[in-house]
Scaffold this active site. Structure first.
Site, mmCIF file in Angstrom:
data_model
loop_
_atom_site.group_PDB
_atom_site.id
_atom_site.type_symbol
_atom_site.label_atom_id
_atom_site.label_comp_id
_atom_site.label_asym_id
_atom_site.label_seq_id
_atom_site.Cartn_x
_atom_site.Cartn_y
_atom_site.Cartn_z
ATOM 1 N N ARG A 79 16.704 11.871 5.672
ATOM 2 C CA ARG A 79 16.129 11.607 4.345
ATOM 3 C C ARG A 79 16.827 10.424 3.687
ATOM 4 O O ARG A 79 16.214 9.685 2.913
ATOM 5 C CB ARG A 79 16.232 12.857 3.471
ATOM 6 N N LYS A 92 -2.889 -0.169 3.146
ATOM 7 C CA LYS A 92 -3.986 -1.131 3.168
ATOM 8 C C LYS A 92 -3.706 -2.273 4.140
ATOM 9 O O LYS A 92 -3.484 -2.047 5.323
ATOM 10 C CB LYS A 92 -4.264 -1.617 1.752
ATOM 11 N N ASP A 112 1.384 -5.283 -8.711
ATOM 12 C CA ASP A 112 0.775 -4.645 -7.543
ATOM 13 C C ASP A 112 0.082 -5.741 -6.736
ATOM 14 O O ASP A 112 -0.906 -6.325 -7.184
ATOM 15 C CB ASP A 112 -0.227 -3.577 -7.991
ATOM 16 N N TYR A 121 -6.769 -0.188 -11.292
ATOM 17 C CA TYR A 121 -7.481 0.877 -10.588
ATOM 18 C C TYR A 121 -7.003 2.234 -11.094
ATOM 19 O O TYR A 121 -5.872 2.648 -10.862
ATOM 20 C CB TYR A 121 -7.235 0.770 -9.095
#
Length: 380
Positions: free
Chosen positions: A45, A196, A171, A97
């Protein structure tokens, strides 16, 4: 290693490594020499060789010092929001968005953070919205799905004069660091959904934050550890592999996108095409000045029935997401984030006629033929 493709293929690997392709390291924990006496890695982790490799490569591609990856784009946003506290103020673009308000209502309901939304196309409006307690400016350029641009350098210059401590986040998912580098324009942080374009194969969910600010990077490293929003070594390995074809994919996305945008602009059944690299776009000159290209993202307003259009598509797939090698189509009016008020959708002109296209890397003539027959079908 000056070239982008060279960096995307070779960055991250240490010169002492005796492998060409980094092996997948799936262990959840690492051997220690003694209690709390370990080499580079302690627990999965905290860090992992595959994550370390990917983060170093992403930072190099952005010409940045630090990158942190997370289990999703929303995870990256959550980590950034963890840097805020109750009473802080955010300025955000008004056509993001899903909207910043929606994010806070859905994911961070217990944090009392004030949000002011402005039209980020007007950099002076952004500056006017900044308050003494403003801790973050959240921008998206181009916006999803309206393809609106923000003059990032102008915003950064103005905001840093009035509130130098405000963190400016961009972004950059639509363009990636291949076509736009917000940090070089003055931003403090670049945020990504790696799901993406950067991964580009529709098989990984992941997010990233890139910065030159050590304090931000250290806090995000802590967020990875204590919030547990980390990607698996396997997913990190997949994205590292995808980076090796990053430049080629982005070039083909742009080539296909321009070809299809030119076709659609002349089509009698299309009312409007939104593509920042078409001269018809109202911010075309800013796009040329601020970026080195555009991806495969296009939005169009059609004259026919959008449901008939989407149902008739054969090469394009009707699906969420974007940026993969496969071409996708979406109706943002019905497939966007929930709970966006109808009046807000109307104000932004997100309606039944607006189609968002993610242009893949298929043969462009096949994509054009598919759109042609679907447009004809939309009028029947």
């Amino acid at each position: 290693m000056a070239g982008f493709a060279t960096k995307s293929i070779h960055s991250g690997r240490q010169m002492t490594d005796n492998y060409v392709v980094q092996p997948l390291i799936m262990t959840s924990t690492f051997l220690q020499n003694g209690p709390n006496d370990f080499e580079k890695y302690c627990y999965g982790r905290d860090d992992n060789p595959n994550r370390y490799y990917l983060e170093n490569c992403l930072a190099t591609l952005e010409n940045a010092k630090y990158a942190r990856v997370f289990s999703s784009g929303t995870g990256a946003t959550t980590a950034l929001m963890s840097l805020l506290k109750s009473g802080d103020h955010i300025v955000s673009g008004d056509s993001l968005y899903g909207g910043t308000h929606e994010y806070f209502q859905k994911y961070l309901p217990n944090i009392n953070v004030e949000v002011t939304e402005v039209d980020a196309r007007d950099h002076s409006a952004v500056e006017r919205a900044v308050l003494p307690n403003t801790k973050m400016i959240w921008l998206e350029s181009p916006t999803n799905p309206l393809m609106r641009l923000t003059d990032i350098k102008a915003v950064c210059d103005k905001v840093k004069r009035s509130n130098p401590n405000a963190m400016i986040v961009v972004d950059n998912t639509f363009l990636t660091c291949y076509y736009q580098k917000p940090l070089e324009l003055g931003a403090d942080v670049t945020s990504y959904s790696l799901t993406k374009y950067i991964n580009g194969h529709s098989d990984v969910i992941m997010g990233a934050v890139v910065t030159n600010n050590k304090d931000i990077a250290d806090k995000l490293k802590h967020a990875q550890k204590v919030m547990g929003i980390i990607p698996s070594p396997f997913d990190c390995s997949l994205v590292s592999r995808s980076l090796k074809t990053f430049e080629l994919r982005m070039q083909q996305h742009m080539k296909n996108g321009l070809s299809i945008a030119a076709f659609l602009e002349k089509h009698p059944l299309v009312d409007k095409v939104l593509h920042p690299y078409m001269p018809s776009h109202p911010q075309y000159e800013l796009s040329l000045r601020q970026t080195t290209g555009h991806s495969g993202m296009i939005s169009i307003y059609i004259k026919g029935d959008s449901h008939k259009f989407l149902k008739a598509l054969k090469v394009f797939s009707l699906a969420e997401s974007l940026g993969g090698v496969e071409s996708l189509a979406k109706l943002p009016y019905l497939m966007g984030p929930p709970k966006i008020p109808a009046e807000e959708l109307a104000r932004l002109k997100i309606n039944e006629k607006l189609i968002r296209l993610s242009i893949g890397i298929e043969t462009d003539s096949d994509l054009i033929n598919d759109l042609e027959q679907a447009l004809i079908a939309s009028m029947k």
